[in-house]
Motif scaffolding. Structure first.
Motif, PDB file in Angstrom:
ATOM      1  N   SER A 105      79.099  41.598 -94.079  1.00  0.00           N
ATOM      2  CA  SER A 105      79.593  42.978 -94.064  1.00  0.00           C
ATOM      3  C   SER A 105      80.295  43.291 -92.743  1.00  0.00           C
ATOM      4  O   SER A 105      81.330  43.973 -92.717  1.00  0.00           O
ATOM      5  CB  SER A 105      78.440  43.959 -94.285  1.00  0.00           C
ATOM      6  OG  SER A 105      77.842  43.750 -95.551  1.00  0.00           O
ATOM      7  N   VAL A 106      79.729  42.773 -91.637  1.00  0.00           N
ATOM      8  CA  VAL A 106      80.361  42.986 -90.335  1.00  0.00           C
ATOM      9  C   VAL A 106      81.714  42.283 -90.290  1.00  0.00           C
ATOM     10  O   VAL A 106      82.702  42.832 -89.787  1.00  0.00           O
ATOM     11  CB  VAL A 106      79.438  42.481 -89.206  1.00  0.00           C
ATOM     12  CG1 VAL A 106      80.146  42.579 -87.859  1.00  0.00           C
ATOM     13  CG2 VAL A 106      78.149  43.273 -89.179  1.00  0.00           C
ATOM     14  N   LYS A 107      81.773  41.072 -90.838  1.00  0.00           N
ATOM     15  CA  LYS A 107      83.053  40.356 -90.887  1.00  0.00           C
ATOM     16  C   LYS A 107      84.080  41.120 -91.720  1.00  0.00           C
ATOM     17  O   LYS A 107      85.260  41.195 -91.365  1.00  0.00           O
ATOM     18  CB  LYS A 107      82.846  38.955 -91.469  1.00  0.00           C
ATOM     19  CG  LYS A 107      82.089  37.999 -90.552  1.00  0.00           C
ATOM     20  CD  LYS A 107      81.944  36.636 -91.215  1.00  0.00           C
ATOM     21  CE  LYS A 107      81.190  35.668 -90.320  1.00  0.00           C
ATOM     22  NZ  LYS A 107      81.016  34.348 -90.968  1.00  0.00           N
ATOM     23  N   ASN A 108      83.616  41.688 -92.830  1.00  0.00           N
ATOM     24  CA  ASN A 108      84.528  42.466 -93.667  1.00  0.00           C
ATOM     25  C   ASN A 108      85.038  43.703 -92.928  1.00  0.00           C
ATOM     26  O   ASN A 108      86.206  44.088 -93.057  1.00  0.00           O
ATOM     27  CB  ASN A 108      83.835  42.895 -94.955  1.00  0.00           C
ATOM     28  CG  ASN A 108      83.603  41.722 -95.901  1.00  0.00           C
ATOM     29  OD1 ASN A 108      84.401  40.787 -95.935  1.00  0.00           O
ATOM     30  ND2 ASN A 108      82.528  41.776 -96.654  1.00  0.00           N
ATOM     31  N   LEU A 109      84.148  44.329 -92.123  1.00  0.00           N
ATOM     32  CA  LEU A 109      84.555  45.494 -91.352  1.00  0.00           C
ATOM     33  C   LEU A 109      85.625  45.121 -90.333  1.00  0.00           C
ATOM     34  O   LEU A 109      86.643  45.814 -90.193  1.00  0.00           O
ATOM     35  CB  LEU A 109      83.347  46.116 -90.655  1.00  0.00           C
ATOM     36  CG  LEU A 109      83.640  47.327 -89.763  1.00  0.00           C
ATOM     37  CD1 LEU A 109      84.268  48.454 -90.561  1.00  0.00           C
ATOM     38  CD2 LEU A 109      82.361  47.796 -89.071  1.00  0.00           C
ATOM     39  N   PHE A 110      85.403  43.999 -89.625  1.00  0.00           N
ATOM     40  CA  PHE A 110      86.411  43.558 -88.661  1.00  0.00           C
ATOM     41  C   PHE A 110      87.693  43.132 -89.378  1.00  0.00           C
ATOM     42  O   PHE A 110      88.795  43.290 -88.840  1.00  0.00           O
ATOM     43  CB  PHE A 110      85.862  42.404 -87.824  1.00  0.00           C
ATOM     44  CG  PHE A 110      85.004  42.851 -86.670  1.00  0.00           C
ATOM     45  CD1 PHE A 110      85.582  43.377 -85.526  1.00  0.00           C
ATOM     46  CD2 PHE A 110      83.623  42.763 -86.744  1.00  0.00           C
ATOM     47  CE1 PHE A 110      84.797  43.803 -84.464  1.00  0.00           C
ATOM     48  CE2 PHE A 110      82.833  43.181 -85.693  1.00  0.00           C
ATOM     49  CZ  PHE A 110      83.416  43.705 -84.539  1.00  0.00           C
ATOM     50  N   GLY A 111      87.525  42.607 -90.579  1.00  0.00           N
ATOM     51  CA  GLY A 111      88.712  42.268 -91.359  1.00  0.00           C
ATOM     52  C   GLY A 111      89.531  43.492 -91.701  1.00  0.00           C
ATOM     53  O   GLY A 111      90.771  43.471 -91.646  1.00  0.00           O
ATOM     54  N   GLU A 138      94.680  49.117-102.521  1.00  0.00           N
ATOM     55  CA  GLU A 138      93.752  49.863-101.664  1.00  0.00           C
ATOM     56  C   GLU A 138      93.167  48.922-100.617  1.00  0.00           C
ATOM     57  O   GLU A 138      92.886  47.762-100.894  1.00  0.00           O
ATOM     58  CB  GLU A 138      92.630  50.486-102.501  1.00  0.00           C
ATOM     59  CG  GLU A 138      91.662  51.328-101.693  1.00  0.00           C
ATOM     60  CD  GLU A 138      90.545  51.935-102.540  1.00  0.00           C
ATOM     61  OE1 GLU A 138      89.602  52.500-101.959  1.00  0.00           O
ATOM     62  OE2 GLU A 138      90.642  51.821-103.781  1.00  0.00           O
ATOM     63  N   VAL A 139      92.995  49.451 -99.405  1.00  0.00           N
ATOM     64  CA  VAL A 139      92.334  48.729 -98.324  1.00  0.00           C
ATOM     65  C   VAL A 139      91.091  49.517 -97.946  1.00  0.00           C
ATOM     66  O   VAL A 139      91.186  50.652 -97.480  1.00  0.00           O
ATOM     67  CB  VAL A 139      93.255  48.555 -97.099  1.00  0.00           C
ATOM     68  CG1 VAL A 139      92.521  47.825 -95.981  1.00  0.00           C
ATOM     69  CG2 VAL A 139      94.517  47.800 -97.483  1.00  0.00           C
ATOM     70  N   GLY A 140      89.898  48.920 -98.179  1.00  0.00           N
ATOM     71  CA  GLY A 140      88.646  49.592 -97.893  1.00  0.00           C
ATOM     72  C   GLY A 140      87.914  48.960 -96.727  1.00  0.00           C
ATOM     73  O   GLY A 140      88.416  48.057 -96.056  1.00  0.00           O
ATOM     74  N   PHE A 141      86.674  49.428 -96.463  1.00  0.00           N
ATOM     75  CA  PHE A 141      85.878  48.865 -95.373  1.00  0.00           C
ATOM     76  C   PHE A 141      85.487  47.416 -95.670  1.00  0.00           C
ATOM     77  O   PHE A 141      85.492  46.572 -94.777  1.00  0.00           O
ATOM     78  CB  PHE A 141      84.602  49.699 -95.167  1.00  0.00           C
ATOM     79  CG  PHE A 141      84.850  50.982 -94.448  1.00  0.00           C
ATOM     80  CD1 PHE A 141      85.328  50.984 -93.153  1.00  0.00           C
ATOM     81  CD2 PHE A 141      84.613  52.192 -95.067  1.00  0.00           C
ATOM     82  CE1 PHE A 141      85.557  52.170 -92.484  1.00  0.00           C
ATOM     83  CE2 PHE A 141      84.836  53.391 -94.398  1.00  0.00           C
ATOM     84  CZ  PHE A 141      85.308  53.379 -93.102  1.00  0.00           C
TER      85      PHE A 141
END
Length: 344
Positions: A105-111, A138-141
């Motif tokens: 999830s953290v990697k996805n957030l930084f992504g 769409e670009v999400g968290f």
């Protein structure tokens, strides 16, 4: 008169009233986020950049998450009497545990932050990444949603975008078209020169072609044709407009060939029977003079200019393709013949 209530019952009813009041305020604030979201969308539609179009959904989600956390802590402290200071103090240890358990999830957030600030693509761009091709919706968290050309929706984790190669077709300034035009072998050199120069003139005057770089040359001797290379670029906003402008150039080339008496080739085989006695070969072509090629080029340019001189786009360049609902309203005269609307 004062109404006596049991202390526990009074505390319970007060907590119920407080909880309902907090819930009403929370529901009001939660719906107010939708009003803010609609206002931000109207503002973003008036700007040219697409970055704000990506930020608006993220702002909506962030506000909703923030409201849920705040009202949850408020209810825990004021309704249930829980001491949230201990909770907040324990967030440091819990945060470490959660971060270890939620590395993806953290990697996805930084992504998602990489997509927002590095901007490898924006909403509406046509991209290809990791074998996925489509338009960014769409670009999400956590993920990016891509609408494929067969209309399915693919959810791509943003963590994959940190190191992935993204081919952004939407950022192209020009769209290349490379093809070959095959003409018959009985085409004379003067006709070939006139035809290639006429095509160049069409490209030079076309409303959407790149004018500073294109290639139109007799390219190769094919098995059953003389092949002319057509290598051009279109500067258009979308694929539909590109196809329409390809068609426009294609049709003008067909008209040019007809005007110059050039026949297009198709795969054929010619069988030559050997004869022991044959007549001496006589050339059917005249030797070129000093102005032969120049006259052929002028003939091609004149033919091309005659084809395009009365076309409507000469005065008003066409805009992007618009898709209209049918049926098309055809105007007919009293005899049933179609009436051409000059304004359309």
């Amino acid at each position: 008169a004062n109404i006596y209530r049991e202390p526990k019952l009074a505390e319970f009813t007060d907590n119920i009233v407080l909880f309902l009041l907090i819930l009403a305020v929370a529901w009001l604030m939660f719906n107010l986020v939708d009003v803010i979201d609609a206002a931000l969308r109207r503002v973003s539609e008036k700007t040219d950049t697409k970055l704000d179009d990506q930020l608006v959904p993220l702002v909506r989600k962030s506000l909703r998450i923030f409201l849920v956390v705040v009202f949850t802590l408020f209810v825990a402290q004021n309704v249930f009497g829980l001491d949230i200071t201990g909770w907040l103090a324990g967030l440091g240890i819990a945060g470490l545990a959660v971060s270890l358990a939620a590395q993806d999830s953290v990697k996805n957030l930084f992504g998602s932050l990489t997509v927002l600030f590095d901007k490898p693509f924006t909403l509406g761009d046509w991209i290809v990444t990791e074998g996925i091709e489509g338009t960014v919706e769409e670009v999400g968290f956590r993920s990016t949603r891509i609408r494929t050309f067969y209309n399915s929706l693919i959810t791509l984790p943003n963590a994959n975008l940190i190191n992935a190669a993204v081919d952004n077709f939407g950022r192209r300034k020009y769209r290349r078209w490379k093809t070959y035009i095959s003409v018959q072998y009985d085409t004379t050199p003067e006709q070939l020169i006139a035809f290639t120069e006429g095509i160049r003139e069409l490209v030079r005057t076309h409303p959407y072609t790149r004018k500073d770089y294109f290639q139109v040359w007799c390219h190769e001797f094919g098995p059953s044709s003389l092949n002319i290379l057509l290598y051009v670029f279109h500067q258009v906003p979308d694929w539909s407009t590109e196809l329409r402008e390809r068609e426009r150039l294609f049709i003008d080339i067909v008209r040019l060939a007809d005007k110059l008496g050039i026949q297009f080739a198709f795969p054929t085989q010619t069988i030559h029977l050997y004869q022991e006695e044959h007549k001496p070969y006589q050339s059917r072509l005249e030797s070129p003079q000093s102005m032969t090629e120049r006259r052929a080029m002028v003939n091609g340019i004149r033919a091309a200019q005659e084809i395009i001189k009365d076309q409507p786009w000469r005065n008003s360049p066409p805009g992007p393709v618009e898709f209209r609902q049918g049926p098309t309203d055809l105007k007919l005269d009293e005899h049933g013949n179609p009436v051409i609307d000059k304004e359309s």
